[in-house]
Motif scaffolding. Structure first.
Motif, PDB file in Angstrom:
ATOM      1  N   SER A   9       0.656 -23.334 -16.485  1.00 10.85           N
ATOM      2  CA  SER A   9       1.364 -24.588 -16.309  1.00 10.85           C
ATOM      3  C   SER A   9       2.754 -24.356 -15.732  1.00 10.85           C
ATOM      4  O   SER A   9       3.420 -25.289 -15.319  1.00 10.85           O
ATOM      5  N   THR A  10       3.202 -23.097 -15.695  1.00  9.38           N
ATOM      6  CA  THR A  10       4.542 -22.777 -15.228  1.00  9.38           C
ATOM      7  C   THR A  10       4.472 -21.736 -14.116  1.00  9.38           C
ATOM      8  O   THR A  10       3.776 -20.736 -14.247  1.00  9.38           O
ATOM      9  N   TYR A  11       5.202 -22.008 -13.034  1.00  9.15           N
ATOM     10  CA  TYR A  11       5.255 -21.099 -11.904  1.00  9.15           C
ATOM     11  C   TYR A  11       6.689 -21.016 -11.417  1.00  9.15           C
ATOM     12  O   TYR A  11       7.484 -21.930 -11.641  1.00  9.15           O
ATOM     13  N   LEU A  15       6.632 -21.473  -5.379  1.00  2.89           N
ATOM     14  CA  LEU A  15       5.635 -20.424  -5.178  1.00  2.89           C
ATOM     15  C   LEU A  15       4.277 -20.967  -4.753  1.00  2.89           C
ATOM     16  O   LEU A  15       3.664 -20.455  -3.811  1.00  2.89           O
ATOM     17  N   ILE A  16       3.781 -21.996  -5.406  1.00  2.00           N
ATOM     18  CA  ILE A  16       2.427 -22.493  -5.146  1.00  2.00           C
ATOM     19  C   ILE A  16       2.254 -22.983  -3.708  1.00  2.00           C
ATOM     20  O   ILE A  16       1.265 -22.621  -3.053  1.00  2.00           O
ATOM     21  N   PRO A  17       3.171 -23.783  -3.137  1.00  2.00           N
ATOM     22  CA  PRO A  17       2.998 -24.174  -1.726  1.00  2.00           C
ATOM     23  C   PRO A  17       2.952 -22.966  -0.784  1.00  2.00           C
ATOM     24  O   PRO A  17       2.167 -22.951   0.168  1.00  2.00           O
ATOM     25  N   LEU A  18       3.758 -21.948  -1.053  1.00  2.00           N
ATOM     26  CA  LEU A  18       3.743 -20.738  -0.230  1.00  2.00           C
ATOM     27  C   LEU A  18       2.405 -20.010  -0.353  1.00  2.00           C
ATOM     28  O   LEU A  18       1.833 -19.577   0.640  1.00  2.00           O
ATOM     29  N   LEU A  19       1.885 -19.904  -1.567  1.00  2.00           N
ATOM     30  CA  LEU A  19       0.608 -19.223  -1.771  1.00  2.00           C
ATOM     31  C   LEU A  19      -0.542 -19.984  -1.125  1.00  2.00           C
ATOM     32  O   LEU A  19      -1.482 -19.372  -0.618  1.00  2.00           O
ATOM     33  N   LYS A  20      -0.476 -21.304  -1.118  1.00  2.00           N
ATOM     34  CA  LYS A  20      -1.517 -22.092  -0.466  1.00  2.00           C
ATOM     35  C   LYS A  20      -1.525 -21.852   1.035  1.00  2.00           C
ATOM     36  O   LYS A  20      -2.593 -21.790   1.661  1.00  2.00           O
ATOM     37  N   ARG A  21      -0.346 -21.692   1.643  1.00  2.00           N
ATOM     38  CA  ARG A  21      -0.278 -21.368   3.077  1.00  2.00           C
ATOM     39  C   ARG A  21      -0.806 -19.959   3.321  1.00  2.00           C
ATOM     40  O   ARG A  21      -1.500 -19.717   4.313  1.00  2.00           O
ATOM     41  N   LEU A  22      -0.494 -19.025   2.423  1.00  2.00           N
ATOM     42  CA  LEU A  22      -0.977 -17.650   2.539  1.00  2.00           C
ATOM     43  C   LEU A  22      -2.500 -17.603   2.440  1.00  2.00           C
ATOM     44  O   LEU A  22      -3.159 -16.865   3.176  1.00  2.00           O
ATOM     45  N   ALA A  23      -3.081 -18.415   1.577  1.00  2.00           N
ATOM     46  CA  ALA A  23      -4.528 -18.422   1.374  1.00  2.00           C
ATOM     47  C   ALA A  23      -5.281 -18.930   2.601  1.00  2.00           C
ATOM     48  O   ALA A  23      -6.470 -18.651   2.750  1.00  2.00           O
ATOM     49  N   GLN A  24      -4.625 -19.660   3.489  1.00  2.00           N
ATOM     50  CA  GLN A  24      -5.277 -20.186   4.685  1.00  2.00           C
ATOM     51  C   GLN A  24      -5.436 -19.142   5.779  1.00  2.00           C
ATOM     52  O   GLN A  24      -6.141 -19.370   6.755  1.00  2.00           O
ATOM     53  N   VAL A  25      -4.799 -17.992   5.632  1.00  2.00           N
ATOM     54  CA  VAL A  25      -4.857 -16.941   6.643  1.00  2.00           C
ATOM     55  C   VAL A  25      -6.167 -16.170   6.501  1.00  2.00           C
ATOM     56  O   VAL A  25      -6.516 -15.742   5.397  1.00  2.00           O
ATOM     57  N   PRO A  26      -6.930 -15.995   7.598  1.00  2.00           N
ATOM     58  CA  PRO A  26      -8.161 -15.209   7.519  1.00  2.00           C
ATOM     59  C   PRO A  26      -7.874 -13.780   7.068  1.00  2.00           C
ATOM     60  O   PRO A  26      -6.887 -13.176   7.483  1.00  2.00           O
ATOM     61  N   GLY A  27      -8.700 -13.262   6.191  1.00  2.00           N
ATOM     62  CA  GLY A  27      -8.504 -11.910   5.669  1.00  2.00           C
ATOM     63  C   GLY A  27      -7.884 -11.899   4.288  1.00  2.00           C
ATOM     64  O   GLY A  27      -7.828 -10.856   3.641  1.00  2.00           O
ATOM     65  N   ILE A  28      -7.394 -13.039   3.838  1.00  2.00           N
ATOM     66  CA  ILE A  28      -6.817 -13.150   2.505  1.00  2.00           C
ATOM     67  C   ILE A  28      -7.863 -13.790   1.597  1.00  2.00           C
ATOM     68  O   ILE A  28      -8.414 -14.841   1.920  1.00  2.00           O
ATOM     69  N   GLY A  29      -8.150 -13.164   0.464  1.00  2.00           N
ATOM     70  CA  GLY A  29      -9.139 -13.683  -0.477  1.00  2.00           C
ATOM     71  C   GLY A  29      -8.481 -14.479  -1.579  1.00  2.00           C
ATOM     72  O   GLY A  29      -7.619 -15.327  -1.333  1.00  2.00           O
ATOM     73  N   THR A  30      -8.815 -14.162  -2.800  1.00  2.00           N
ATOM     74  CA  THR A  30      -8.299 -14.874  -3.959  1.00  2.00           C
ATOM     75  C   THR A  30      -6.850 -14.477  -4.237  1.00  2.00           C
ATOM     76  O   THR A  30      -6.500 -13.305  -4.209  1.00  2.00           O
ATOM     77  N   ILE A  31      -6.020 -15.472  -4.547  1.00  2.00           N
ATOM     78  CA  ILE A  31      -4.620 -15.250  -4.919  1.00  2.00           C
ATOM     79  C   ILE A  31      -4.442 -15.776  -6.334  1.00  2.00           C
ATOM     80  O   ILE A  31      -4.706 -16.953  -6.599  1.00  2.00           O
ATOM     81  N   PRO A  33      -1.639 -16.107  -9.367  1.00  2.00           N
ATOM     82  CA  PRO A  33      -0.343 -15.946 -10.014  1.00  2.00           C
ATOM     83  C   PRO A  33      -0.567 -15.551 -11.472  1.00  2.00           C
ATOM     84  O   PRO A  33      -1.477 -16.067 -12.125  1.00  2.00           O
ATOM     85  N   ALA A  34       0.256 -14.654 -11.987  1.00  2.00           N
ATOM     86  CA  ALA A  34       0.042 -14.142 -13.340  1.00  2.00           C
ATOM     87  C   ALA A  34       1.306 -14.304 -14.179  1.00  2.00           C
ATOM     88  O   ALA A  34       1.919 -15.362 -14.182  1.00  2.00           O
ATOM     89  N   VAL A  35       1.686 -13.251 -14.859  1.00  2.00           N
ATOM     90  CA  VAL A  35       2.765 -13.275 -15.853  1.00  2.00           C
ATOM     91  C   VAL A  35       4.096 -13.655 -15.224  1.00  2.00           C
ATOM     92  O   VAL A  35       4.488 -13.128 -14.195  1.00  2.00           O
ATOM     93  N   ILE A  36       4.793 -14.585 -15.885  1.00  2.00           N
ATOM     94  CA  ILE A  36       6.139 -14.960 -15.476  1.00  2.00           C
ATOM     95  C   ILE A  36       7.098 -14.434 -16.544  1.00  2.00           C
ATOM     96  O   ILE A  36       6.788 -14.457 -17.733  1.00  2.00           O
ATOM     97  N   SER A  37       8.251 -13.908 -16.085  1.00  2.00           N
ATOM     98  CA  SER A  37       9.195 -13.326 -17.035  1.00  2.00           C
ATOM     99  C   SER A  37      10.621 -13.561 -16.567  1.00  2.00           C
ATOM    100  O   SER A  37      10.865 -13.944 -15.423  1.00  2.00           O
TER     101      SER A  37
END
Length: 92
Positions: A9-11, A15-31, A33-37
């Motif tokens: 629930s926290t990012y 970050l999320i809009p950037l990762l969504k753009r990254l995921a649209q690039v061919p060659g990139i699979g699952t992204i 996000p994990a531990v936040i500190s």
């Protein structure tokens, strides 16, 4: 075309809009996000750095303000190529 796994629930802000753009690039699979500190330094703008290789991809570290978050990217790209792509996305 990859996908972004939304599990928390926290990012790090922005970050999320950037990762969504990254995921649209061919060659990139699952992204995933994990531990936040909390970190001692302060980064006024969002930064994303390729950290270490993992099985099937790379771990990235996203930083903004006093927060840091791990991001796992499944890809067969090299560290340098992935970092160049991330830098290009951050500039836009």
């Amino acid at each position: 075309m990859g996908r972004v796994v939304i599990t928390h629930s926290t990012y790090v802000e922005g970050l999320i809009p950037l990762l969504k753009r990254l995921a649209q690039v061919p060659g990139i699979g699952t992204i995933t996000p994990a531990v936040i500190s909390r970190v001692r330094g302060h980064s006024p703008a969002l930064r994303l750095r390729v950290s270490t290789p993992i099985t099937g991809g790379h771990k990235l570290v996203a930083r903004r303000g006093t927060s840091a978050q791990e991001v796992f990217v499944v890809t067969d790209w090299s560290r340098e190529r992935l970092q160049e792509l991330v830098d290009q996305l951050l500039e836009n």
